[in-house]
Design a protein around this motif. Structure first.
Motif, PDB file in Angstrom:
ATOM      1  N   PRO A 253      37.445  21.288 -42.407  1.00  0.00           N
ATOM      2  CA  PRO A 253      36.506  21.643 -43.679  1.00  0.00           C
ATOM      3  C   PRO A 253      35.351  23.186 -43.297  1.00  0.00           C
ATOM      4  O   PRO A 253      34.887  22.453 -42.316  1.00  0.00           O
ATOM      5  CB  PRO A 253      35.527  20.991 -43.825  1.00  0.00           C
ATOM      6  CG  PRO A 253      36.701  19.741 -44.023  1.00  0.00           C
ATOM      7  CD  PRO A 253      37.479  19.041 -42.659  1.00  0.00           C
ATOM      8  N   GLY A 254      35.812  23.743 -43.242  1.00  0.00           N
ATOM      9  CA  GLY A 254      33.836  25.122 -43.319  1.00  0.00           C
ATOM     10  C   GLY A 254      35.024  25.831 -42.307  1.00  0.00           C
ATOM     11  O   GLY A 254      34.266  27.166 -41.795  1.00  0.00           O
ATOM     12  N   ARG A 255      36.182  25.969 -41.617  1.00  0.00           N
ATOM     13  CA  ARG A 255      36.659  26.685 -40.577  1.00  0.00           C
ATOM     14  C   ARG A 255      36.782  27.537 -40.573  1.00  0.00           C
ATOM     15  O   ARG A 255      36.576  28.755 -40.150  1.00  0.00           O
ATOM     16  CB  ARG A 255      37.726  25.913 -39.730  1.00  0.00           C
ATOM     17  CG  ARG A 255      38.482  26.902 -38.233  1.00  0.00           C
ATOM     18  CD  ARG A 255      39.153  25.527 -37.459  1.00  0.00           C
ATOM     19  NE  ARG A 255      38.209  24.512 -36.982  1.00  0.00           N
ATOM     20  CZ  ARG A 255      38.661  23.698 -36.316  1.00  0.00           C
ATOM     21  NH1 ARG A 255      39.733  23.288 -35.654  1.00  0.00           N
ATOM     22  NH2 ARG A 255      37.401  22.510 -35.435  1.00  0.00           N
ATOM     23  N   LEU A 256      38.054  28.397 -42.132  1.00  0.00           N
ATOM     24  CA  LEU A 256      38.148  29.570 -42.337  1.00  0.00           C
ATOM     25  C   LEU A 256      36.962  30.200 -42.948  1.00  0.00           C
ATOM     26  O   LEU A 256      36.859  31.880 -42.094  1.00  0.00           O
ATOM     27  CB  LEU A 256      39.224  28.865 -43.603  1.00  0.00           C
ATOM     28  CG  LEU A 256      40.605  29.138 -42.578  1.00  0.00           C
ATOM     29  CD1 LEU A 256      41.295  28.753 -43.983  1.00  0.00           C
ATOM     30  CD2 LEU A 256      41.153  30.034 -41.618  1.00  0.00           C
ATOM     31  N   ASP A 257      35.831  29.558 -43.703  1.00  0.00           N
ATOM     32  CA  ASP A 257      34.468  30.440 -44.180  1.00  0.00           C
ATOM     33  C   ASP A 257      34.061  30.732 -43.098  1.00  0.00           C
ATOM     34  O   ASP A 257      33.265  32.223 -42.938  1.00  0.00           O
ATOM     35  CB  ASP A 257      33.943  29.135 -45.022  1.00  0.00           C
ATOM     36  CG  ASP A 257      34.686  29.064 -45.899  1.00  0.00           C
ATOM     37  OD1 ASP A 257      35.332  30.076 -46.021  1.00  0.00           O
ATOM     38  OD2 ASP A 257      34.339  27.813 -47.045  1.00  0.00           O
ATOM     39  N   ARG A 258      33.407  29.968 -41.230  1.00  0.00           N
ATOM     40  CA  ARG A 258      33.174  30.961 -40.898  1.00  0.00           C
ATOM     41  C   ARG A 258      33.264  31.446 -40.149  1.00  0.00           C
ATOM     42  O   ARG A 258      32.789  32.783 -39.592  1.00  0.00           O
ATOM     43  CB  ARG A 258      33.093  29.045 -39.693  1.00  0.00           C
ATOM     44  CG  ARG A 258      31.830  28.319 -40.155  1.00  0.00           C
ATOM     45  CD  ARG A 258      31.065  27.412 -39.027  1.00  0.00           C
ATOM     46  NE  ARG A 258      32.509  26.473 -38.686  1.00  0.00           N
ATOM     47  CZ  ARG A 258      33.127  25.531 -39.117  1.00  0.00           C
ATOM     48  NH1 ARG A 258      32.129  24.890 -39.936  1.00  0.00           N
ATOM     49  NH2 ARG A 258      33.800  24.633 -38.532  1.00  0.00           N
ATOM     50  N   ALA A 259      34.986  31.356 -39.861  1.00  0.00           N
ATOM     51  CA  ALA A 259      36.406  32.243 -38.934  1.00  0.00           C
ATOM     52  C   ALA A 259      35.910  34.259 -40.194  1.00  0.00           C
ATOM     53  O   ALA A 259      35.647  34.543 -39.642  1.00  0.00           O
ATOM     54  CB  ALA A 259      37.174  32.304 -38.911  1.00  0.00           C
ATOM     55  N   ARG A 260      35.495  33.820 -41.354  1.00  0.00           N
ATOM     56  CA  ARG A 260      35.132  34.743 -42.684  1.00  0.00           C
ATOM     57  C   ARG A 260      34.025  35.657 -41.739  1.00  0.00           C
ATOM     58  O   ARG A 260      34.219  36.801 -41.952  1.00  0.00           O
ATOM     59  CB  ARG A 260      36.112  34.703 -43.737  1.00  0.00           C
ATOM     60  CG  ARG A 260      36.984  34.199 -44.489  1.00  0.00           C
ATOM     61  CD  ARG A 260      37.830  33.934 -45.751  1.00  0.00           C
ATOM     62  NE  ARG A 260      39.135  34.009 -45.702  1.00  0.00           N
ATOM     63  CZ  ARG A 260      39.105  32.440 -45.944  1.00  0.00           C
ATOM     64  NH1 ARG A 260      38.362  32.253 -46.040  1.00  0.00           N
ATOM     65  NH2 ARG A 260      39.848  32.889 -46.504  1.00  0.00           N
ATOM     66  N   GLN A 261      33.697  34.794 -42.161  1.00  0.00           N
ATOM     67  CA  GLN A 261      31.946  35.799 -41.422  1.00  0.00           C
ATOM     68  C   GLN A 261      31.666  35.978 -40.165  1.00  0.00           C
ATOM     69  O   GLN A 261      30.895  37.055 -39.948  1.00  0.00           O
ATOM     70  CB  GLN A 261      30.852  34.088 -42.166  1.00  0.00           C
ATOM     71  CG  GLN A 261      31.046  33.517 -43.040  1.00  0.00           C
ATOM     72  CD  GLN A 261      30.201  32.015 -43.014  1.00  0.00           C
ATOM     73  OE1 GLN A 261      29.070  31.517 -41.634  1.00  0.00           O
ATOM     74  NE2 GLN A 261      30.111  31.369 -44.490  1.00  0.00           N
ATOM     75  N   ALA A 262      32.594  35.776 -39.083  1.00  0.00           N
ATOM     76  CA  ALA A 262      31.848  36.009 -37.938  1.00  0.00           C
ATOM     77  C   ALA A 262      32.762  37.999 -38.228  1.00  0.00           C
ATOM     78  O   ALA A 262      32.747  38.475 -36.826  1.00  0.00           O
ATOM     79  CB  ALA A 262      33.210  35.193 -36.857  1.00  0.00           C
ATOM     80  N   LEU A 263      33.815  37.217 -38.485  1.00  0.00           N
ATOM     81  CA  LEU A 263      34.888  38.808 -38.561  1.00  0.00           C
ATOM     82  C   LEU A 263      33.913  39.829 -39.936  1.00  0.00           C
ATOM     83  O   LEU A 263      34.327  41.525 -40.095  1.00  0.00           O
ATOM     84  CB  LEU A 263      35.972  38.500 -39.257  1.00  0.00           C
ATOM     85  CG  LEU A 263      36.745  37.774 -38.661  1.00  0.00           C
ATOM     86  CD1 LEU A 263      38.175  37.189 -39.187  1.00  0.00           C
ATOM     87  CD2 LEU A 263      36.969  38.535 -36.898  1.00  0.00           C
ATOM     88  N   VAL A 264      32.569  40.142 -40.051  1.00  0.00           N
ATOM     89  CA  VAL A 264      32.038  40.443 -41.134  1.00  0.00           C
ATOM     90  C   VAL A 264      31.820  41.781 -40.648  1.00  0.00           C
ATOM     91  O   VAL A 264      31.686  42.012 -39.585  1.00  0.00           O
ATOM     92  CB  VAL A 264      30.708  40.202 -41.713  1.00  0.00           C
ATOM     93  CG1 VAL A 264      29.317  41.108 -42.783  1.00  0.00           C
ATOM     94  CG2 VAL A 264      30.898  38.889 -42.652  1.00  0.00           C
ATOM     95  N   GLY A 265      32.432  42.499 -41.138  1.00  0.00           N
ATOM     96  CA  GLY A 265      32.064  44.438 -40.701  1.00  0.00           C
ATOM     97  C   GLY A 265      33.448  45.111 -39.695  1.00  0.00           C
ATOM     98  O   GLY A 265      33.015  46.173 -39.314  1.00  0.00           O
ATOM     99  N   ARG A 266      34.995  44.209 -39.332  1.00  0.00           N
ATOM    100  CA  ARG A 266      35.992  44.036 -39.182  1.00  0.00           C
ATOM    101  C   ARG A 266      37.033  44.349 -40.514  1.00  0.00           C
ATOM    102  O   ARG A 266      36.684  43.323 -41.736  1.00  0.00           O
ATOM    103  CB  ARG A 266      35.897  42.599 -38.384  1.00  0.00           C
ATOM    104  CG  ARG A 266      35.283  43.685 -37.171  1.00  0.00           C
ATOM    105  CD  ARG A 266      36.089  42.277 -35.887  1.00  0.00           C
ATOM    106  NE  ARG A 266      35.019  42.329 -35.029  1.00  0.00           N
ATOM    107  CZ  ARG A 266      35.218  42.799 -33.826  1.00  0.00           C
ATOM    108  NH1 ARG A 266      36.529  43.943 -33.760  1.00  0.00           N
ATOM    109  NH2 ARG A 266      35.011  42.936 -32.524  1.00  0.00           N
ATOM    110  N   ARG A 267      38.024  44.947 -40.067  1.00  0.00           N
ATOM    111  CA  ARG A 267      39.123  44.950 -41.565  1.00  0.00           C
ATOM    112  C   ARG A 267      39.958  43.600 -40.726  1.00  0.00           C
ATOM    113  O   ARG A 267      40.360  43.722 -39.562  1.00  0.00           O
ATOM    114  CB  ARG A 267      39.817  45.788 -41.439  1.00  0.00           C
ATOM    115  CG  ARG A 267      41.226  46.552 -42.162  1.00  0.00           C
ATOM    116  CD  ARG A 267      41.322  47.035 -42.892  1.00  0.00           C
ATOM    117  NE  ARG A 267      41.035  48.052 -41.951  1.00  0.00           N
ATOM    118  CZ  ARG A 267      40.825  49.971 -41.752  1.00  0.00           C
ATOM    119  NH1 ARG A 267      41.306  50.606 -42.682  1.00  0.00           N
ATOM    120  NH2 ARG A 267      40.480  50.688 -40.539  1.00  0.00           N
ATOM    121  N   ALA A 268      40.138  42.909 -41.378  1.00  0.00           N
ATOM    122  CA  ALA A 268      40.965  41.872 -40.979  1.00  0.00           C
ATOM    123  C   ALA A 268      41.913  41.139 -41.992  1.00  0.00           C
ATOM    124  O   ALA A 268      41.462  41.404 -43.298  1.00  0.00           O
ATOM    125  CB  ALA A 268      40.143  40.821 -40.147  1.00  0.00           C
TER     126      ALA A 268
END
Length: 414
Positions: A253-268
């Motif tokens: 729970p929450g792991r993918l959301d945190r990963a997406r937040q960490a990639l803010v400003g990048r193309r992924a």
């Protein structure tokens, strides 16, 4: 560090030889005094001189004292060996998990105590207690010269230790990067590695093997920074032309959301969650999705999920294939006037989507059902039995998804 104590304090050249002889005579009690100071300083850090690093530090302190005492008597002698001892101590400090300034603190306290010791044992020439045959103790002016040499010398030793610390940190980081890259490569390579090879690589990287993984493909080359930002045991390495991040157990729970937040400003691009043994599938999909994303094919969101773009990935997987498919399947429309071709393509696409419900198609197109029936008669004349063949209808649906106007891309690259 300077090659000689004379480079640190040129005033040493003016000292009488007997001053150096006086310091050499104090070598034994000076060792005992400074080791006591160092022992107390290390105890304050929760350490002792009994372990391997403690014994090494004790030897280093003794070497530093001996070198300084001898260098006062012979200020032109090289200090390279002592510098190497403290460079090695700095490396060991990092390996044992201590702070970069821990050794500097010990050295600074030791230098202060050496200075205090020398002041206590100094006697002005001709003063009480000095025997006629004893070496001349430092006069106050000499003590100031020695002080400049002492604190410059200790600062140089601390600098050598810091260089060793940072060198070990850099080398270890490079080793870790190599180890992690090897593990990522093993996980995504075409031929699955043997269990023994994978477990050995995971143990070397101190990475518990998860049951499931998802692979991100991310623009950039700063893999270590990306892995730290995502956290949660993410493993990252540059493979090919982008960063590949293996995220363990993405269903947490929450792991993918945190990963997406960490990639803010990048193309992924995020590959699907798969069993660890199928990590290559997630890697290949995310790699292809990132390439399409870089060409603007997957919408405006910086971080996209492959599972949201499966049809685009399927039809664009092999460059040129989608264009060839559309050109072949929609060939019956090729000879029509543009307006007629667009009208028939629009009607055919609606008819396929609505599974032949003429009234629903007419409502979607804002036209009369009779118009739809008329166009369908034209289309049956052009496509014949293909409109009743399930496989042909699937190909038509794909072709019209790619080219809704019925005019295939003629660039040749799909």
């Amino acid at each position: 560090m300077s090659d000689a104590l004379l480079d640190i304090e040129p005033g040493l050249a003016g000292l009488a030889p007997s001053v150096g002889d006086h310091l050499r005579g104090l070598r034994g009690p000076l060792h005992e005094r400074i080791l006591g100071t160092v022992r107390a300083a290390m105890a304050a850090q929760g350490r002792s001189l009994t372990g391997g690093q403690g014994q090494g530090l004790a030897l280093g302190v003794q070497t530093a004292v001996d070198t300084f005492v001898d260098a006062v008597a012979d200020p032109g002698r090289e200090l390279t060996g002592t510098r190497e001892v403290f460079h090695a101590l700095g490396r060991t400090e990092y390996r044992e998990g201590h702070r970069v300034d821990a050794l500097r603190t010990v050295l600074t306290l030791g230098a202060r105590d050496i200075w205090a010791f020398l002041v206590e044992h100094a006697t002005a020439p001709g003063g009480p207690g000095r025997q006629a045959t004893a070496p001349t103790a430092p006069a106050p002016a000499d003590l100031y010269v020695i002080a400049g040499a002492l604190f410059g010398y200790v600062d140089a030793l601390a600098g050598a230790a810091a260089e060793g610390f940072l060198a070990e940190q850099r080398d270890t980081a490079q080793d870790w990067a190599t180890t992690r890259r090897r593990l990522v490569t093993l996980l995504v390579q075409p031929d699955p590695p043997t269990g023994a090879a994978l477990h050995a690589a995971a143990d070397a990287a101190r990475w518990p093997l998860p049951a499931t993984v998802a692979v991100f493909s991310v623009d950039g080359t700063d893999a270590e920074h990306v892995a730290r930002s995502i956290g949660a045991g993410a493993l990252a390495a540059v493979v090919g032309d982008a960063i590949r991040v293996v995220l363990p157990d993405p269903g947490t729970p929450g792991r993918l959301d945190r990963a997406r937040q960490a990639l803010v400003g990048r193309r992924a691009a995020l590959g699907p969650t798969v069993r660890r043994q199928r990590a290559r599938l997630s890697y290949r999909l995310s790699r292809r999705a990132l390439t399409l994303h870089q060409h603007g094919a997957l919408g405006p969101d910086p971080v996209v999920s492959c599972d949201d773009h499966l049809l685009t990935l399927l039809t664009a997987w092999e460059p040129g294939l989608a264009g060839h498919l559309a050109g072949t399947v929609l060939a019956p429309l090729a000879g029509l006037r543009p307006t007629t071709r667009r009208a028939l393509a629009e009607t055919l696409r609606g008819w396929l989507r609505r599974q032949g419900q003429v009234v629903a198609v007419a409502a979607d197109l804002h036209t009369h059902p009779q118009t739809v029936r008329y166009r369908m008669r034209q289309l049956r004349g052009l496509f014949g039995p293909a409109l009743d063949d399930p496989d042909a209808r699937l190909l038509l649906t794909l072709a019209l998804h790619l080219h809704p106007t019925g005019e295939p891309d003629r660039s040749g690259d799909g």
